[in-house]
Enzyme design. Structure first.
Site, PDB file in Angstrom:
ATOM      1  N   SER A 120       0.822  -1.214   0.000  1.00  0.00           N
ATOM      2  CA  SER A 120       0.000   0.000   0.000  1.00  0.00           C
ATOM      3  C   SER A 120       0.854   1.261   0.000  1.00  0.00           C
ATOM      4  CB  SER A 120      -0.916   0.024   1.226  1.00  0.00           C
ATOM      5  OG  SER A 120      -1.624  -1.181   1.356  1.00  0.00           O
TER       6      SER A 120
HETATM    7  N1  SAH Z   1      -1.043  -4.505   4.090  1.00  0.00           N
HETATM    8  C1  SAH Z   1      -0.374  -4.880   2.877  1.00  0.00           C
HETATM    9  C2  SAH Z   1      -1.139  -4.554   1.634  1.00  0.00           C
HETATM   10  C3  SAH Z   1      -1.935  -5.703   1.235  1.00  0.00           C
HETATM   11  S1  SAH Z   1      -2.764  -5.634  -0.310  1.00  0.00           S
HETATM   12  C4  SAH Z   1       1.027  -4.347   2.836  1.00  0.00           C
HETATM   13  O1  SAH Z   1       1.445  -3.688   3.785  1.00  0.00           O
HETATM   14  O2  SAH Z   1       1.728  -4.651   1.894  1.00  0.00           O
HETATM   15  C5  SAH Z   1      -4.133  -6.666   0.112  1.00  0.00           C
HETATM   16  C6  SAH Z   1      -3.834  -8.133   0.259  1.00  0.00           C
HETATM   17  O3  SAH Z   1      -5.037  -8.763   0.671  1.00  0.00           O
HETATM   18  C7  SAH Z   1      -3.414  -8.837  -1.018  1.00  0.00           C
HETATM   19  O4  SAH Z   1      -2.151  -9.431  -0.825  1.00  0.00           O
HETATM   20  C8  SAH Z   1      -4.492  -9.908  -1.234  1.00  0.00           C
HETATM   21  O5  SAH Z   1      -3.984 -11.132  -1.727  1.00  0.00           O
HETATM   22  C9  SAH Z   1      -5.021 -10.077   0.177  1.00  0.00           C
HETATM   23  N2  SAH Z   1      -6.369 -10.648   0.284  1.00  0.00           N
HETATM   24  C10 SAH Z   1      -7.419 -10.518  -0.558  1.00  0.00           C
HETATM   25  N3  SAH Z   1      -8.495 -11.186  -0.084  1.00  0.00           N
HETATM   26  C11 SAH Z   1      -8.114 -11.755   1.087  1.00  0.00           C
HETATM   27  C12 SAH Z   1      -8.780 -12.578   2.050  1.00  0.00           C
HETATM   28  N4  SAH Z   1     -10.053 -12.949   1.896  1.00  0.00           N
HETATM   29  N5  SAH Z   1      -8.071 -12.976   3.136  1.00  0.00           N
HETATM   30  C13 SAH Z   1      -6.775 -12.620   3.296  1.00  0.00           C
HETATM   31  N6  SAH Z   1      -6.097 -11.845   2.419  1.00  0.00           N
HETATM   32  C14 SAH Z   1      -6.762 -11.413   1.333  1.00  0.00           C
END
Ligand code: SAH
Length: 219
Positions: free
Chosen positions: A64
């Site tokens: 992010s």
């Molecule tokens: N906080 C992260 C950003 C994550 S982007 C950072 O600091 O880099 C969002 C993530 O959520 C993605 O990797 C995606 O694969 C995951 N995601 C999507 N649906 C999900 C679910 N149902 N459970 C867990 N993770 C999920």
């Protein structure tokens, strides 16, 4: 870019987020210093780690934007000793920031649905050797009851709703921050759980996140 240059760029980014008024709380600012974002980006992107933009990690996952993470953490206000659940580990950066903020008296449970991304996140997290993070590979749209109840919950993927099963895992008096909306446009909400079945919410602004998958996401 060497470590010195990266450190300089990191400090500049932090200063700009403080000047913009988005980064405020001293222990959150300190976490931005102590958890270097360049350890969490894909290799080719190291030089861009301190640009204020989201960066691709793999598949649909991104790390992010620092501005967004700062805003979410300022809204969430993790306290020393809090037990926090993060839905969407991605790079692991935000999980490590929260782990730093809650200290070893607290704990972070972070869930990632994609196995390869979960592995990427795990490798990144291990670089800092925190002992208060539990990484879970699974569907975070149902939360993770075993790790709770939680003082704070943060969604890092945009969700169509907050299902009861997740709301129940939040303590009364606890707080949740989540991008809520349609698959292509979400707004960030702060949701305070005031009793077992009541909450108060306020909207922070419009954002676009990676889509939540799984049972209560967009498959
Ligand atoms: N906080 C992260 C950003 C994550 S982007 C950072 O600091 O880099 C969002 C993530 O959520 C993605 O990797 C995606 O694969 C995951 N995601 C999507 N649906 C999900 C679910 N149902 N459970 C867990 N993770 C999920």
């Amino acid at each position: 870019m060497d470590e010195g240059e990266l450190a300089l760029k990191r400090e500049r980014l932090i200063e700009s987020l403080v000047e913009a008024g988005v980064l405020k709380t001293p222990r959150i600012v300190e976490a931005f210093r102590k958890v270097p974002r360049h350890l969490f980006v894909a290799k080719d992107y190291t030089d861009y780690a301190y640009d204020d933009t989201a960066l691709p990690i793999m598949k649909e996952s991104t790390i992010s934007q620092p501005y967004t993470v700062a805003m979410m953490l300022e809204a969430l206000q993790p306290d020393d000793g809090d037990v926090v659940m993060e839905i969407g580990t991605g790079s692991g950066w935000q999980a490590c920031l929260i782990a730093h903020i809650v200290s070893e008296r607290g704990k972070v449970v972070t869930i990632e649905i994609d196995m390869d991304v979960a592995e990427f996140g795990r490798k990144n997290v291990e670089k800092l050797k925190p002992n208060n993070i539990e990484l879970v590979h699974g569907d975070g749209s149902v939360g993770y009851e075993k790790g709770g109840p939680y003082d704070k919950i943060v969604y890092t993927a945009g969700t169509p709703k907050i299902p009861d099963i997740v709301f129940k895992q939040l303590k009364v008096g606890g707080r949740m921050v989540a991008p809520l909306g349609s698959a292509f446009a979400q707004a960030m909400y702060v949701i305070d759980k005031v009793s077992e079945d009541k909450y108060e919410q306020r909207k922070l602004g419009d954002f676009l996140f990676v889509k939540l998958r799984g049972k209560y996401g967009w498959q």
